[in-house]
Write an enzyme that holds these catalytic residues in place. Structure first.
Site, short mmCIF file in Angstrom:
data_model
loop_
_atom_site.label_atom_id
_atom_site.label_comp_id
_atom_site.label_asym_id
_atom_site.label_seq_id
_atom_site.Cartn_x
_atom_site.Cartn_y
_atom_site.Cartn_z
N CYS A 1 -10.72 6.15 -5.66
CA CYS A 1 -9.25 5.80 -5.46
C CYS A 1 -9.20 6.75 -5.55
O CYS A 1 -8.18 7.85 -5.48
CB CYS A 1 -8.67 4.71 -6.18
SG CYS A 1 -9.24 4.42 -7.70
N GLU B 1 -5.87 8.46 3.37
CA GLU B 1 -7.27 8.16 2.44
C GLU B 1 -8.52 7.83 3.36
O GLU B 1 -8.64 6.71 4.54
CB GLU B 1 -6.81 6.74 1.65
CG GLU B 1 -7.87 6.90 0.55
CD GLU B 1 -7.92 5.97 -0.29
OE1 GLU B 1 -7.84 5.77 -1.61
OE2 GLU B 1 -6.96 4.53 -0.12
N GLU C 1 -3.56 -1.57 -7.67
CA GLU C 1 -3.81 -0.15 -6.93
C GLU C 1 -4.31 -0.20 -5.69
O GLU C 1 -5.53 -0.49 -5.28
CB GLU C 1 -4.41 -0.63 -8.16
CG GLU C 1 -5.38 0.83 -8.41
CD GLU C 1 -6.23 1.61 -7.58
OE1 GLU C 1 -5.46 2.18 -6.67
OE2 GLU C 1 -7.17 1.28 -7.99
N LYS D 1 -11.84 -13.39 -7.14
CA LYS D 1 -12.24 -13.25 -5.51
C LYS D 1 -12.66 -11.98 -5.38
O LYS D 1 -12.47 -10.92 -5.69
CB LYS D 1 -10.95 -13.76 -4.88
CG LYS D 1 -11.63 -13.73 -3.23
CD LYS D 1 -12.86 -13.65 -2.68
CE LYS D 1 -12.18 -11.98 -1.49
NZ LYS D 1 -13.13 -11.55 -1.06
#
Length: 489
Positions: free
Chosen positions: A290, A388, A257, A182
């Site tokens: 990231c 973040e 992750e 996906k």
């Protein structure tokens, strides 16, 4: 019926799903918009539970034959996929740059060659490492085998959609699994080109499937599907929580992750030129990385000089159209993400932080371009230091000594990566051992062999992938023990 193809930077892209070795249309579509100029690129097929069911069924049907194929034959097919990627580096680069706004030069020179490497490396690794020699245990033969798990669902992010997808697809297929991918709705197009490459390379129908769509409509039924045997996801902590709850009734092993809030520790005994370069490097991909070390922690004795030099170097960054080879950073991936990043900065400024560089949109370019930003004097514990941001925003804080620096570096709920710069070898050993992170870089950044483990601690994820760790996840490991007695033939 919706249009089935779009011309993107001169490259035809099929907008339908890829299921069971054929293109499948949906009645509904969603808009794919380029971050470069907010122009709609295409209306992409919007899958849902029905398309997910079709894809999982196709993957389950294809699994027995693919799993039974000798590993050397599977690996040879995957090497042909790698060849196909290498032949289409330019097409893939142009499409993905238009789709997610990352630099064309990065795609051409690094990202797309790495996509090919993801297939070639794990094809080679499967041949070399999946077969263990039998061991002798008290006169018995003991054999360890890696059996493919079944159908693997892979949900990938938009910041490096093809590279991060194939980092999981490569080992999953090499181990004998089948895959349902996906792609991210904010950058879905190169997944469709990968389906073309797979077909041309001879990947059997149903072994690799793509269901386009949004997270809510396509991702949710995929994560909850009882026909899934492994699930790999890269994205946010809140979404991971939703996925965990959806997958829990099926007892599906997960690989997550989930990003980070990584520190860059700069000690007074460092090579200051190197430290400045590493700090400015964090603006890569407009901060949408990231692993980026966006929390810069610098020892007090060198803080003023370091900060002045970082600001001066960051002022030389060229922001603009990513299709221009001279551009250093481009735009945010979407209007929603742009506003999210702006909100973080505005709240930090309102809370007392100061912007010594940037601090808002690039009005000269308009659209989704946010200026490279450096903030100081942020209040300890505020969200700009703990959450973040995923944008071109660095914070600089100071520390007095090694103990305080390490404590500040570890003061986060994340633990994906950390970087330290020092000229003292003993300090490098001490600090790297003390940092709570899945990856630690010492006097370098973004260097990692595909055979090394990758993953994070804390809220940065679950598990490790890379090398044998990938095959540990994508297989069921079996131990068979043969007695020397009792044979009749």
């Amino acid at each position: 019926m919706p249009q089935h193809t779009a011309d993107v930077e001169g490259v035809p892209v099929d907008l339908r799903h890829w299921i069971g070795g054929r293109r499948v249309a949906s009645d509904r579509t969603f808009a794919d918009v380029s971050p470069i100029d907010e122009v709609e690129l295409a209306q992409v097929a919007a899958g849902g539970a029905a398309e997910v069911d079709l894809a999982v069924a196709a993957a389950r049907d294809a699994f027995p034959a693919w799993a039974a194929l000798p590993v050397a034959e599977r690996s040879e097919i995957l090497r042909r996929v790698a060849d196909g990627v290498e032949k289409r580096v330019e097409d893939l680069s142009r499409v993905e740059t238009r789709d997610n706004g990352a630099l064309i030069r990065s795609h051409r020179r690094g990202v797309m060659p790495r996509v090919a490497m993801n297939f070639r490396y794990f094809a080679d690794y499967a041949e070399q490492r999946l077969g263990h020699p039998d061991m002798e245990v008290r006169g018995h033969r003991e054999r360890i085998t890696y059996d493919p798990a079944g159908v693997v669902a892979i949900i990938t992010p938009w910041n490096a959609p093809l590279m991060l997808a194939t980092w999981r697809i490569g080992p999953a297929l090499a181990a004998g699994n089948t895959v349902v991918l996906k792609p991210p709705e904010w950058a879905p197009l190169t997944a469709s080109l990968l389906a073309d490459i797979m077909a041309e390379a001879g990947v059997p129908a149903g072994v690799f499937n793509v269901v386009q769509g949004t997270g809510l409509e396509a991702g949710a039924p995929l994560t909850a599907h009882p026909g899934i045997n492994r699930l790999a996801f890269t994205g946010s902590v809140p979404t991971a929580g939703v996925i965990s709850r959806a997958a829990a009734p099926n007892i599906v092993p997960l690989s997550y992750e989930l990003g980070g809030k990584s520190p860059l520790l700069v000690f007074e005994d460092c090579d200051l030129d190197l430290a400045v370069d590493l700090a400015v490097e964090q603006f890569d991909n407009a901060g949408q990385v990231c692993l980026g070390a966006f929390r810069i922690l610098v020892q007090e004795s060198i803080a003023q000089e370091f900060t002045e030099r970082v600001v001066a170097k960051a002022r030389t960054i060229v922001q603009g159209d990513p299709r221009d080879e001279a551009t250093d950073i481009s735009a945010m991936v979407s209007r929603a993400h742009f506003e999210r990043v702006r909100g973080f900065v505005e709240r930090a400024l309102a809370d007392g932080a100061r912007a010594i560089l940037g601090g808002g949109p690039n009005d000269d370019l308009g659209g989704l371009y946010f200026r490279p930003t450096i903030l100081v004097d942020a209040t300890p514990g505020c969200e700009i230091l703990t959450e973040e941001v995923f944008g071109p925003v660095l914070t600089i804080q100071t520390f007095a000594d090694e103990a305080e620096g390490v404590a500040m570096a570890n003061n986060t709920r994340f633990g994906l990566a950390a970087t330290l710069v020092t000229g003292d070898r003993e300090r490098a050993e001490r600090v790297s051992a003390a940092l709570d992170a899945g990856t630690v870089w010492v006097n370098c950044f973004f260097v990692r062999d595909l055979g090394a483990p990758f993953g994070g601690n804390g809220k940065s994820g679950i598990g490790r992938e890379g090398g044998i760790w990938s095959f540990d996840f994508y297989t069921d490991i079996k131990n068979s023990v043969f007695s020397p007695d009792g044979w009749t033939s």
